[in-house]
Design a protein around this motif. Structure first.
Motif, PDB file in Angstrom:
ATOM      1  N   ARG A   1      -6.990   4.787  -0.597  1.00  0.00           N
ATOM      2  CA  ARG A   1      -7.139   3.423  -0.114  1.00  0.00           C
ATOM      3  C   ARG A   1      -5.940   2.537  -0.461  1.00  0.00           C
ATOM      4  O   ARG A   1      -5.778   1.467   0.112  1.00  0.00           O
ATOM      5  CB  ARG A   1      -8.404   2.772  -0.699  1.00  0.00           C
ATOM      6  N   VAL A   2      -5.135   2.944  -1.444  1.00  0.00           N
ATOM      7  CA  VAL A   2      -4.043   2.085  -1.890  1.00  0.00           C
ATOM      8  C   VAL A   2      -2.668   2.676  -1.588  1.00  0.00           C
ATOM      9  O   VAL A   2      -1.655   2.109  -1.945  1.00  0.00           O
ATOM     10  CB  VAL A   2      -4.149   1.786  -3.405  1.00  0.00           C
ATOM     11  N   ARG A   3      -2.645   3.824  -0.933  1.00  0.00           N
ATOM     12  CA  ARG A   3      -1.364   4.416  -0.565  1.00  0.00           C
ATOM     13  C   ARG A   3      -0.648   3.458   0.374  1.00  0.00           C
ATOM     14  O   ARG A   3      -1.198   3.000   1.362  1.00  0.00           O
ATOM     15  CB  ARG A   3      -1.615   5.764   0.103  1.00  0.00           C
ATOM     16  N   SER A   4       0.597   3.134   0.054  1.00  0.00           N
ATOM     17  CA  SER A   4       1.279   2.098   0.824  1.00  0.00           C
ATOM     18  C   SER A   4       2.550   2.621   1.466  1.00  0.00           C
ATOM     19  O   SER A   4       3.072   3.678   1.117  1.00  0.00           O
ATOM     20  CB  SER A   4       1.615   0.905  -0.076  1.00  0.00           C
ATOM     21  N   ALA A   5       3.029   1.863   2.424  1.00  0.00           N
ATOM     22  CA  ALA A   5       4.281   2.174   3.106  1.00  0.00           C
ATOM     23  C   ALA A   5       5.063   0.883   3.260  1.00  0.00           C
ATOM     24  O   ALA A   5       4.498  -0.208   3.290  1.00  0.00           O
ATOM     25  CB  ALA A   5       4.002   2.788   4.478  1.00  0.00           C
ATOM     26  N   GLY A   6       6.369   1.003   3.349  1.00  0.00           N
ATOM     27  CA  GLY A   6       7.181  -0.186   3.565  1.00  0.00           C
ATOM     28  C   GLY A   6       7.606  -0.839   2.262  1.00  0.00           C
ATOM     29  O   GLY A   6       7.157  -0.468   1.179  1.00  0.00           O
ATOM     30  N   PRO A   7       8.474  -1.834   2.348  1.00  0.00           N
ATOM     31  CA  PRO A   7       9.007  -2.483   1.153  1.00  0.00           C
ATOM     32  C   PRO A   7       7.969  -3.360   0.467  1.00  0.00           C
ATOM     33  O   PRO A   7       7.049  -3.870   1.085  1.00  0.00           O
ATOM     34  CB  PRO A   7      10.152  -3.337   1.714  1.00  0.00           C
ATOM     35  N   ARG A   8       8.131  -3.507  -0.844  1.00  0.00           N
ATOM     36  CA  ARG A   8       7.288  -4.429  -1.598  1.00  0.00           C
ATOM     37  C   ARG A   8       7.890  -5.817  -1.530  1.00  0.00           C
ATOM     38  O   ARG A   8       9.090  -5.970  -1.698  1.00  0.00           O
ATOM     39  CB  ARG A   8       7.168  -3.970  -3.051  1.00  0.00           C
ATOM     40  N   ALA A   9       7.047  -6.799  -1.302  1.00  0.00           N
ATOM     41  CA  ALA A   9       7.573  -8.162  -1.186  1.00  0.00           C
ATOM     42  C   ALA A   9       6.552  -9.141  -1.732  1.00  0.00           C
ATOM     43  O   ALA A   9       5.688  -9.604  -1.007  1.00  0.00           O
ATOM     44  CB  ALA A   9       7.894  -8.488   0.272  1.00  0.00           C
ATOM     45  N   HIS A  10       6.642  -9.398  -3.022  1.00  0.00           N
ATOM     46  CA  HIS A  10       5.760 -10.389  -3.637  1.00  0.00           C
ATOM     47  C   HIS A  10       6.618 -11.592  -3.987  1.00  0.00           C
ATOM     48  O   HIS A  10       7.397 -11.570  -4.939  1.00  0.00           O
ATOM     49  CB  HIS A  10       5.089  -9.828  -4.885  1.00  0.00           C
TER      50      HIS A  10
ATOM     51  N   ALA B   1      -5.563  -3.339  -4.289  1.00  0.00           N
ATOM     52  CA  ALA B   1      -4.669  -2.623  -3.380  1.00  0.00           C
ATOM     53  C   ALA B   1      -3.377  -3.400  -3.165  1.00  0.00           C
ATOM     54  O   ALA B   1      -2.282  -2.824  -3.128  1.00  0.00           O
ATOM     55  CB  ALA B   1      -5.374  -2.376  -2.046  1.00  0.00           C
ATOM     56  N   TYR B   2      -3.484  -4.720  -3.003  1.00  0.00           N
ATOM     57  CA  TYR B   2      -2.287  -5.557  -2.894  1.00  0.00           C
ATOM     58  C   TYR B   2      -1.421  -5.383  -4.133  1.00  0.00           C
ATOM     59  O   TYR B   2      -0.194  -5.248  -4.036  1.00  0.00           O
ATOM     60  CB  TYR B   2      -2.694  -7.018  -2.727  1.00  0.00           C
ATOM     61  N   CYS B   3      -2.048  -5.381  -5.304  1.00  0.00           N
ATOM     62  CA  CYS B   3      -1.288  -5.248  -6.550  1.00  0.00           C
ATOM     63  C   CYS B   3      -0.554  -3.912  -6.616  1.00  0.00           C
ATOM     64  O   CYS B   3       0.604  -3.846  -7.062  1.00  0.00           O
ATOM     65  CB  CYS B   3      -2.220  -5.387  -7.745  1.00  0.00           C
ATOM     66  N   VAL B   4      -1.206  -2.837  -6.198  1.00  0.00           N
ATOM     67  CA  VAL B   4      -0.564  -1.527  -6.200  1.00  0.00           C
ATOM     68  C   VAL B   4       0.679  -1.547  -5.316  1.00  0.00           C
ATOM     69  O   VAL B   4       1.754  -1.063  -5.683  1.00  0.00           O
ATOM     70  CB  VAL B   4      -1.548  -0.433  -5.743  1.00  0.00           C
ATOM     71  N   TRP B   5       0.542  -2.131  -4.130  1.00  0.00           N
ATOM     72  CA  TRP B   5       1.682  -2.240  -3.213  1.00  0.00           C
ATOM     73  C   TRP B   5       2.802  -3.094  -3.797  1.00  0.00           C
ATOM     74  O   TRP B   5       3.981  -2.747  -3.705  1.00  0.00           O
ATOM     75  CB  TRP B   5       1.212  -2.852  -1.890  1.00  0.00           C
ATOM     76  N   ALA B   6       2.458  -4.197  -4.425  1.00  0.00           N
ATOM     77  CA  ALA B   6       3.454  -5.144  -4.917  1.00  0.00           C
ATOM     78  C   ALA B   6       4.001  -4.785  -6.295  1.00  0.00           C
ATOM     79  O   ALA B   6       4.889  -5.468  -6.799  1.00  0.00           O
ATOM     80  CB  ALA B   6       2.841  -6.551  -4.963  1.00  0.00           C
ATOM     81  N   GLY B   7       3.467  -3.734  -6.921  1.00  0.00           N
ATOM     82  CA  GLY B   7       3.905  -3.377  -8.250  1.00  0.00           C
ATOM     83  C   GLY B   7       3.435  -4.374  -9.291  1.00  0.00           C
ATOM     84  O   GLY B   7       4.149  -4.657 -10.263  1.00  0.00           O
ATOM     85  N   ARG B   8       2.220  -4.899  -9.115  1.00  0.00           N
ATOM     86  CA  ARG B   8       1.672  -5.922  -9.989  1.00  0.00           C
ATOM     87  C   ARG B   8       0.281  -5.492 -10.441  1.00  0.00           C
ATOM     88  O   ARG B   8      -0.118  -4.358 -10.238  1.00  0.00           O
ATOM     89  CB  ARG B   8       1.621  -7.265  -9.250  1.00  0.00           C
ATOM     90  N   ARG B   9      -0.447  -6.388 -11.050  1.00  0.00           N
ATOM     91  CA  ARG B   9      -1.842  -6.128 -11.390  1.00  0.00           C
ATOM     92  C   ARG B   9      -2.589  -7.454 -11.415  1.00  0.00           C
ATOM     93  O   ARG B   9      -1.974  -8.529 -11.409  1.00  0.00           O
ATOM     94  CB  ARG B   9      -1.970  -5.411 -12.740  1.00  0.00           C
ATOM     95  N   LEU B  10      -3.907  -7.373 -11.441  1.00  0.00           N
ATOM     96  CA  LEU B  10      -4.715  -8.574 -11.616  1.00  0.00           C
ATOM     97  C   LEU B  10      -4.658  -9.009 -13.077  1.00  0.00           C
ATOM     98  O   LEU B  10      -4.505  -8.178 -13.970  1.00  0.00           O
ATOM     99  CB  LEU B  10      -6.156  -8.304 -11.200  1.00  0.00           C
TER     100      LEU B  10
ATOM    101  N   VAL C   1      -2.592 -15.949  -4.137  1.00  0.00           N
ATOM    102  CA  VAL C   1      -1.931 -15.294  -3.012  1.00  0.00           C
ATOM    103  C   VAL C   1      -2.387 -15.966  -1.718  1.00  0.00           C
ATOM    104  O   VAL C   1      -3.587 -16.175  -1.510  1.00  0.00           O
ATOM    105  CB  VAL C   1      -2.257 -13.795  -3.011  1.00  0.00           C
ATOM    106  N   THR C   2      -1.440 -16.305  -0.877  1.00  0.00           N
ATOM    107  CA  THR C   2      -1.750 -17.034   0.351  1.00  0.00           C
ATOM    108  C   THR C   2      -1.984 -16.091   1.529  1.00  0.00           C
ATOM    109  O   THR C   2      -1.718 -14.884   1.459  1.00  0.00           O
ATOM    110  CB  THR C   2      -0.609 -17.988   0.721  1.00  0.00           C
ATOM    111  N   ASN C   3      -2.439 -16.658   2.630  1.00  0.00           N
ATOM    112  CA  ASN C   3      -2.564 -15.882   3.863  1.00  0.00           C
ATOM    113  C   ASN C   3      -1.219 -15.318   4.293  1.00  0.00           C
ATOM    114  O   ASN C   3      -1.140 -14.184   4.770  1.00  0.00           O
ATOM    115  CB  ASN C   3      -3.140 -16.761   4.975  1.00  0.00           C
ATOM    116  N   ALA C   4      -0.153 -16.100   4.121  1.00  0.00           N
ATOM    117  CA  ALA C   4       1.175 -15.609   4.488  1.00  0.00           C
ATOM    118  C   ALA C   4       1.582 -14.427   3.618  1.00  0.00           C
ATOM    119  O   ALA C   4       2.129 -13.434   4.103  1.00  0.00           O
ATOM    120  CB  ALA C   4       2.198 -16.737   4.358  1.00  0.00           C
ATOM    121  N   ASP C   5       1.315 -14.517   2.313  1.00  0.00           N
ATOM    122  CA  ASP C   5       1.633 -13.410   1.401  1.00  0.00           C
ATOM    123  C   ASP C   5       0.839 -12.159   1.764  1.00  0.00           C
ATOM    124  O   ASP C   5       1.380 -11.046   1.794  1.00  0.00           O
ATOM    125  CB  ASP C   5       1.299 -13.790  -0.048  1.00  0.00           C
TER     126      ASP C   5
END
Length: 322
Positions: free
Chosen positions: A26-35, A164-173, A80-84
């Protein structure tokens, strides 16, 4: 779908079972990270965690007040916003729990859907509606969109989605302790991020909560019926915007009402991580639906919980550096 005043629940808690994490697929991601959310550096330190003013609901487990040491960390200045979140979706093709399951919870005054799209309405909390087609892109239902809400907090995101967003962005809650330490902004024991009084000295509102008679009439004296842009009102002394009110914020921790009692028995606790069993996850900060007549949880010490797959129109998240 069972429900509460603050956050309706998609499933029931299973206390005693180990906390589960999101399946890797469910958290496998593709593309660049952009937080790109602005960061606030918090030096960490020791603080008194919990409700020292007697405002809390006993079942929430806000007491006893206990000493906690928090290591330095960096946290988002805003939720985190709708744009993010759009950047994350476009990079990964991720589908949120609400999108996969086909519905989410919408507050009745925010409904933007046909009658046939209403799938359920809990008898105990009829202000919550299960709405087909409600999701982060359609916060009120199929007839709504976020075209004018790029700077509003993303909502209808479950704990799974936030993680899942955190996994993609290299972050955590944030942990619950980190969240409360940051929200307090250095004000020991204060009720709110700015102090103990709800209103500003000039009589203006300092956060986005309910005004009027809950749940039938919102006078929107603060300017908003639902979400406000993430940089509305003013930040606390650390630079965090709207940590209370506006939207509930997911935390990393598992929830138990006995967490504080167990931690207090240990003396000074360093970087606590919450309950290790059950399925409930911590939520902090309250939302635009909070009103002191029913849900006085728009406070630094307030805590509640929900299942990790639950989503609703008043819950979002912010992240910390991993």
């Amino acid at each position: 779908m069972s429900g509460g005043c603050c956050t309706p629940r998609r499933g029931d808690a299973q206390d005693g079972r180990p906390l589960q994490t999101l399946p890797p697929e469910r958290v496998r991601s593709a593309g660049p990270r952009a937080h790109s959310v602005e960061q606030v550096k918090v030096a960490g330190g020791i603080f008194a965690m919990g409700d020292s003013l007697g405002d809390g609901v006993p079942a929430d487990g806000e007491q006893p007040v206990h000493q906690v040491q928090v290591s330095p960390f960096e946290i988002d200045a805003t939720t985190v916003t709708n744009a993010d979140f759009t950047e994350f979706i476009e990079a990964t093709g991720y589908s949120t729990d609400a999108e996969r399951l086909g519905f989410s919870a919408v507050f009745h005054l925010a409904l933007a859907a046909d009658e046939g799209d209403i799938l359920g309405q809990p008898a105990q909390t009829p202000w919550w509606l299960g709405v087909r087609g409600a999701d982060w892109r359609h916060p009120g239902g199929p007839r709504s969109d976020i075209s004018s809400r790029a700077d509003h907090p993303v909502v209808h995101v479950s704990w799974n989605d936030a993680n899942a967003y955190c996994v993609w962005a290299g972050r955590r809650l944030p942990t619950e302790a980190e969240w409360e330490f940051a929200s307090r902004g250095g004000l020991s024991g204060a009720r709110y991020p700015w102090g103990d009084e709800l209103m500003a000295p000039d009589g203006t509102w300092q956060t986005n909560i309910w005004q009027g008679t809950f749940p039938t009439e919102n006078t929107s004296d603060d300017g908003f019926i639902t979400t406000a842009p993430v940089r509305t009102f003013r930040p606390n002394a650390y630079g965090l915007w709207q940590s209370v009110g506006n939207v509930w914020e997911w935390c990393e921790d598992g929830f138990s009402p006995s967490t504080y009692s167990k931690d207090a028995a240990l003396g000074l606790v360093k970087d606590p991580r919450g309950a290790a069993t059950g399925t409930l996850r911590v939520m902090r900060g309250g939302s635009y639906l909070c009103h002191d007549s029913y849900c006085n949880r728009y406070r630094n010490a307030a805590r509640t919980s929900n299942t990790p797959d639950s989503s609703m129109g008043n819950t979002g998240f912010r992240t910390v550096a991993a």
